[in-house]
Write a protein that holds these residues in place. Structure first.
Motif, PDB file in Angstrom:
ATOM      1  N   MET A   1      25.468  36.228  29.791  1.00 34.12           N
ATOM      2  CA  MET A   1      24.258  37.632  29.708  1.00 34.12           C
ATOM      3  C   MET A   1      23.806  37.565  28.541  1.00 34.12           C
ATOM      4  N   LEU A   2      24.290  37.260  27.563  1.00 36.14           N
ATOM      5  CA  LEU A   2      23.658  37.649  26.165  1.00 36.14           C
ATOM      6  C   LEU A   2      22.400  36.706  25.925  1.00 36.14           C
ATOM      7  N   GLN A   3      21.882  35.683  26.771  1.00 37.65           N
ATOM      8  CA  GLN A   3      20.902  34.681  26.641  1.00 37.65           C
ATOM      9  C   GLN A   3      19.832  35.513  27.202  1.00 37.65           C
ATOM     10  N   PHE A   4      19.979  36.786  28.000  1.00 38.24           N
ATOM     11  CA  PHE A   4      19.271  37.348  28.852  1.00 38.24           C
ATOM     12  C   PHE A   4      18.744  38.942  27.713  1.00 38.24           C
ATOM     13  N   GLU A   5      19.282  38.640  26.573  1.00 34.32           N
ATOM     14  CA  GLU A   5      19.219  39.932  25.508  1.00 34.32           C
ATOM     15  C   GLU A   5      19.680  41.161  25.990  1.00 34.32           C
ATOM     16  N   ILE A   6      20.768  41.422  26.744  1.00 33.23           N
ATOM     17  CA  ILE A   6      21.459  42.492  27.057  1.00 33.23           C
ATOM     18  C   ILE A   6      21.955  43.084  25.644  1.00 33.23           C
ATOM     19  N   ASP A   7      22.136  44.831  25.747  1.00 35.26           N
ATOM     20  CA  ASP A   7      22.745  45.265  24.805  1.00 35.26           C
ATOM     21  C   ASP A   7      23.935  45.886  24.992  1.00 35.26           C
ATOM     22  N   ARG A   8      24.121  46.166  26.413  1.00 33.90           N
ATOM     23  CA  ARG A   8      25.221  46.976  27.117  1.00 33.90           C
ATOM     24  C   ARG A   8      25.774  46.041  28.114  1.00 33.90           C
ATOM     25  N   PHE A   9      27.160  46.287  28.353  1.00 35.57           N
ATOM     26  CA  PHE A   9      27.849  45.347  29.419  1.00 35.57           C
ATOM     27  C   PHE A   9      29.226  46.172  29.805  1.00 35.57           C
ATOM     28  N   GLN A  10      29.063  46.837  31.167  1.00 34.78           N
ATOM     29  CA  GLN A  10      30.096  47.711  31.440  1.00 34.78           C
ATOM     30  C   GLN A  10      30.612  47.009  32.791  1.00 34.78           C
ATOM     31  N   ILE A  11      31.940  46.646  32.681  1.00 28.66           N
ATOM     32  CA  ILE A  11      32.717  45.736  33.799  1.00 28.66           C
ATOM     33  C   ILE A  11      33.087  46.829  34.888  1.00 28.66           C
ATOM     34  N   LEU A  12      32.737  46.803  35.929  1.00 29.47           N
ATOM     35  CA  LEU A  12      33.084  47.575  37.116  1.00 29.47           C
ATOM     36  C   LEU A  12      34.188  47.162  38.031  1.00 29.47           C
ATOM     37  N   GLU A  13      34.204  45.847  38.195  1.00 29.96           N
ATOM     38  CA  GLU A  13      35.337  45.399  38.795  1.00 29.96           C
ATOM     39  C   GLU A  13      35.604  43.585  38.582  1.00 29.96           C
ATOM     40  N   VAL A  14      36.854  43.397  38.472  1.00 32.61           N
ATOM     41  CA  VAL A  14      37.284  42.123  38.150  1.00 32.61           C
ATOM     42  C   VAL A  14      38.370  41.696  38.957  1.00 32.61           C
ATOM     43  N   THR A  15      37.995  40.648  39.811  1.00 25.35           N
ATOM     44  CA  THR A  15      38.981  40.001  40.751  1.00 25.35           C
ATOM     45  C   THR A  15      39.325  38.559  40.478  1.00 25.35           C
ATOM     46  N   GLU A  16      39.958  37.916  41.054  1.00 26.82           N
ATOM     47  CA  GLU A  16      40.359  36.353  40.736  1.00 26.82           C
ATOM     48  C   GLU A  16      39.040  35.641  40.905  1.00 26.82           C
ATOM     49  N   ASN A  17      38.052  36.017  41.973  1.00 30.52           N
ATOM     50  CA  ASN A  17      36.893  35.380  42.535  1.00 30.52           C
ATOM     51  C   ASN A  17      35.536  35.894  41.712  1.00 30.52           C
ATOM     52  N   LYS A  18      35.601  37.099  41.277  1.00 29.72           N
ATOM     53  CA  LYS A  18      34.146  37.786  41.126  1.00 29.72           C
ATOM     54  C   LYS A  18      34.295  38.891  39.881  1.00 29.72           C
ATOM     55  N   LEU A  31       7.488  54.288  25.263  1.00 22.31           N
ATOM     56  CA  LEU A  31       7.338  55.575  24.702  1.00 22.31           C
ATOM     57  C   LEU A  31       8.342  56.335  25.663  1.00 22.31           C
ATOM     58  N   ASP A  32       8.478  55.746  26.875  1.00 23.76           N
ATOM     59  CA  ASP A  32       9.250  56.587  27.952  1.00 23.76           C
ATOM     60  C   ASP A  32      10.632  55.901  28.188  1.00 23.76           C
ATOM     61  N   TYR A  33      11.121  55.250  27.207  1.00 26.33           N
ATOM     62  CA  TYR A  33      12.341  54.355  27.389  1.00 26.33           C
ATOM     63  C   TYR A  33      13.660  55.292  27.788  1.00 26.33           C
ATOM     64  N   ASP A  34      14.079  54.934  29.001  1.00 24.01           N
ATOM     65  CA  ASP A  34      15.437  55.718  29.308  1.00 24.01           C
ATOM     66  C   ASP A  34      16.302  54.572  29.489  1.00 24.01           C
ATOM     67  N   PRO A  35      17.504  54.533  28.883  1.00 27.38           N
ATOM     68  CA  PRO A  35      18.534  53.502  28.741  1.00 27.38           C
ATOM     69  C   PRO A  35      19.235  53.675  30.114  1.00 27.38           C
ATOM     70  N   ASN A  36      19.242  54.958  30.966  1.00 32.90           N
ATOM     71  CA  ASN A  36      19.874  54.799  32.230  1.00 32.90           C
ATOM     72  C   ASN A  36      19.074  54.102  33.222  1.00 32.90           C
ATOM     73  N   GLU A  37      17.866  53.913  32.987  1.00 34.55           N
ATOM     74  CA  GLU A  37      16.849  53.224  33.823  1.00 34.55           C
ATOM     75  C   GLU A  37      16.645  51.550  33.669  1.00 34.55           C
ATOM     76  N   GLU A  38      17.075  51.245  32.145  1.00 35.85           N
ATOM     77  CA  GLU A  38      17.083  49.856  31.997  1.00 35.85           C
ATOM     78  C   GLU A  38      18.270  49.171  32.223  1.00 35.85           C
ATOM     79  N   ILE A  39      18.958  49.259  33.397  1.00 38.41           N
ATOM     80  CA  ILE A  39      19.906  48.617  33.679  1.00 38.41           C
ATOM     81  C   ILE A  39      19.983  47.698  34.894  1.00 38.41           C
TER      82      ILE A  39
END
Length: 119
Positions: A1-18, A31-39
């Motif tokens: 994911m770093l290749q796509f220039e993300i600056d935040r990464f929050q894991i929600l769920e991890v399983t053996e396959n996902k 001018l109207d940047y909202d970090p909660n929308e840029e996700i």
């Protein structure tokens, strides 16, 4: 994911396959940047790839050398191979695995697109 220039990464769920996560992008001067929308919610249904370590090594090398334009490798396969010291079979197997990696984008609970690398 770093290749796509993300600056935040929050894991929600991890399983053996996902792995399910939320990624975010930094402001690009909006001018109207909202970090909660840029996700973006993402889901990686982990493929069992035999050469994933080599594939990720190629990805890291190409990324650190600036050989990407967004998700596209700007070198030919042969040019990229010549930058490694690997036998051709090892390189080809790694490239095959690299090109098979897909990380789904999820919007409103539905897969809508995916991240991938290509030539």
């Amino acid at each position: 994911m770093l290749q796509f220039e993300i600056d935040r990464f929050q894991i929600l769920e991890v399983t053996e396959n996902k792995i399910r996560a939320i990624v975010g992008w930094p402001s690009e001067g909006q001018l109207d940047y909202d970090p909660n929308e840029e996700i973006q919610e993402i889901v990686w249904n982990i493929q069992r790839l035999e050469n994933i370590d080599d594939a990720l090594e190629i990805l890291e090398m190409a990324s650190s050398e600036g050989f990407f334009d967004s998700d596209k490798l700007i070198l030919s396969i042969d040019e990229l191979w010549h930058l490694t010291s690997w036998e051709r079979e090892r390189f080809d197997n790694a490239i095959q695995d690299l090109l098979e990696i897909r990380v789904d984008m999820v919007d409103d609970g539905r897969k809508t697109d995916y991240f991938f690398v290509h030539f």
